[in-house]
Design a protein around this motif. Structure first.
Motif, short mmCIF file in Angstrom:
data_model
loop_
_atom_site.label_atom_id
_atom_site.label_comp_id
_atom_site.label_asym_id
_atom_site.label_seq_id
_atom_site.Cartn_x
_atom_site.Cartn_y
_atom_site.Cartn_z
N MET A 52 0.98 -1.27 -0.04
CA MET A 52 0.06 -0.05 0.10
C MET A 52 0.95 1.21 -0.06
SD MET A 52 -3.31 0.69 2.70
CE MET A 52 -3.83 2.36 2.68
N THR A 53 0.61 2.29 -0.64
CA THR A 53 1.52 3.28 -0.85
C THR A 53 0.85 4.39 -0.06
OG1 THR A 53 1.70 3.14 -3.18
CG2 THR A 53 2.18 5.45 -2.50
N TYR A 54 1.85 5.21 0.59
CA TYR A 54 1.49 6.39 1.54
C TYR A 54 1.09 7.42 0.53
CZ TYR A 54 2.25 10.28 4.58
OH TYR A 54 2.27 11.64 5.41
N ALA A 55 -0.39 7.78 0.79
CA ALA A 55 -0.83 8.96 0.12
C ALA A 55 -1.96 9.56 0.87
CB ALA A 55 -1.42 8.45 -1.23
N PRO A 56 -1.49 10.64 1.70
CA PRO A 56 -2.20 11.02 2.50
C PRO A 56 -3.06 12.28 1.98
CG PRO A 56 -0.18 11.92 3.12
CD PRO A 56 0.13 11.03 2.18
N PRO A 57 -4.30 12.51 2.19
CA PRO A 57 -5.21 13.47 1.42
C PRO A 57 -4.60 15.11 1.86
CG PRO A 57 -6.27 12.75 3.61
CD PRO A 57 -5.06 11.95 3.48
N VAL A 58 -3.28 15.31 1.25
CA VAL A 58 -3.05 16.68 1.47
C VAL A 58 -2.57 17.23 0.22
CG1 VAL A 58 -1.98 16.19 3.83
CG2 VAL A 58 -0.51 15.63 1.79
N LEU A 59 -2.12 18.47 0.05
CA LEU A 59 -2.12 18.94 -1.13
C LEU A 59 -1.02 18.68 -1.78
CD1 LEU A 59 -2.82 21.83 -2.36
CD2 LEU A 59 -0.90 23.03 -1.34
N SER A 60 0.11 18.05 -1.40
CA SER A 60 0.94 17.44 -2.46
C SER A 60 0.41 16.11 -3.13
CB SER A 60 2.19 16.94 -1.67
OG SER A 60 1.76 15.85 -0.70
N GLY A 61 -0.53 15.64 -2.55
CA GLY A 61 -1.21 14.45 -3.22
C GLY A 61 -2.38 14.90 -4.19
N LYS A 62 -2.74 16.16 -4.21
CA LYS A 62 -3.50 16.60 -4.99
C LYS A 62 -2.88 17.18 -6.29
CE LYS A 62 -7.67 18.31 -6.25
NZ LYS A 62 -8.92 17.57 -6.71
N ILE A 63 -1.71 17.88 -5.95
CA ILE A 63 -1.18 18.43 -7.07
C ILE A 63 -0.30 17.19 -7.79
CG2 ILE A 63 1.00 20.01 -7.70
CD1 ILE A 63 0.39 21.56 -5.20
N LEU A 64 0.13 16.31 -7.13
CA LEU A 64 0.95 15.31 -7.76
C LEU A 64 0.26 13.83 -7.62
CD1 LEU A 64 4.47 16.19 -6.44
CD2 LEU A 64 3.78 16.76 -8.92
N PRO A 65 -0.97 13.70 -8.32
CA PRO A 65 -1.73 12.38 -8.14
C PRO A 65 -1.13 11.43 -8.99
CG PRO A 65 -2.95 13.91 -9.36
CD PRO A 65 -1.77 14.71 -9.18
N LEU A 66 -0.02 10.82 -8.57
CA LEU A 66 0.75 9.93 -9.55
C LEU A 66 0.54 8.55 -9.18
CD1 LEU A 66 4.31 11.89 -8.89
CD2 LEU A 66 2.80 12.00 -11.04
N LYS A 67 1.36 7.54 -9.94
CA LYS A 67 1.10 6.07 -10.03
C LYS A 67 2.04 5.89 -8.58
CE LYS A 67 -0.32 4.91 -14.32
NZ LYS A 67 0.10 4.95 -15.71
N ARG A 68 1.71 4.42 -8.01
CA ARG A 68 2.57 4.14 -6.92
C ARG A 68 4.35 4.29 -6.88
NH1 ARG A 68 1.10 -1.61 -5.60
NH2 ARG A 68 -0.71 -0.51 -4.73
N ILE A 69 4.79 3.87 -7.94
CA ILE A 69 6.28 4.08 -7.99
C ILE A 69 6.80 5.63 -7.89
CG2 ILE A 69 8.38 3.52 -9.20
CD1 ILE A 69 7.17 0.89 -9.84
N ASP A 70 5.93 6.36 -8.88
CA ASP A 70 6.09 7.75 -9.02
C ASP A 70 5.93 8.49 -7.81
OD1 ASP A 70 6.77 7.21 -11.86
OD2 ASP A 70 4.90 7.83 -12.67
N GLN A 71 4.80 7.92 -7.09
CA GLN A 71 4.24 8.55 -5.81
C GLN A 71 5.40 8.72 -4.84
OE1 GLN A 71 1.52 10.23 -5.35
NE2 GLN A 71 2.32 11.04 -3.46
#
Length: 195
Positions: free
Chosen positions: A1-20
């Motif tokens: 599971m990828t760490y992807a909190p609902p914060v601004l960086s995740g909104k600006i960079l909604p990337l795939k798992r490795i890219d994230q």
């Protein structure tokens, strides 16, 4: 599971798992460098060993933009890089002696504050001006508490002296930083769309 909190960086960079993962590492490093840059904004005060700096602004934004885990990791990286000798601390200082000196409590406070502000951002407290103020004020108070407690232990100060020399001189500047950060985050969310 990828760490992807609902914060601004995740909104600006909604990337795939490795890219994230790559983006998160880059952001952790980038915000550590931003904190180091803000540390170079330094106004020494003759009556206290703690200078006025721009660091707290960067710390608050780090937590809000990256979230709890990545925000704390970024501040930990900042503290660690300064501790090993890079000129990342206020006025271009660094090294173990500086990391464990008079401002050590504030440095630890940066890590804890970034985590707490990040946690509050993950719970949408950074998306409106009033709740942003609360989140950033909480983070700033954490920095004060740990910084003043460390100063009191280092110099055998009582609480009144600790507050007088470790908190009171910074309240006006930190209030401005809190208001700026509390204005920036909701505006940024408005730009990217708060869904």
């Amino acid at each position: 599971m990828t760490y992807a909190p609902p914060v601004l960086s995740g909104k600006i960079l909604p990337l795939k798992r490795i890219d994230q993962r790559v983006a998160t590492v880059a952001l952790v490093v980038g915000f550590a460098l931003l904190t180091a840059a803000c540390a170079q904004i330094r106004i020494p005060l003759g009556f206290t060993p703690v200078p006025i700096t721009g660091q707290t602004f960067a710390v608050l934004l780090t937590g809000a933009v990256l979230g709890s885990r990545a925000g704390a990791a970024s501040q930990f990286l900042y503290v660690a890089l300064g501790a090993v000798g890079l000129p990342f601390y206020a006025g271009g200082t660094g090294g173990w002696e500086t990391a464990t000196g008079a401002t050590a409590g504030y440095l630890v406070g940066f890590i804890v504050a970034a985590y707490v502000v990040g946690y509050l951002a993950e719970n949408r407290q950074d998306r409106r001006f009033p709740t942003s103020i609360g989140a950033f004020l909480t983070g700033n108070l954490i920095i004060y508490v740990l910084g003043v407690a460390w100063l009191m232990s280092q110099f055998s100060w009582d609480l009144a002296t600790g507050v007088e020399k470790g908190m009171a001189p910074f309240i006006i500047g930190d209030t401005i930083k809190i208001l700026l950060a509390a204005g920036v985050m909701p505006a940024a969310w408005k730009l990217v769309g708060d869904r």
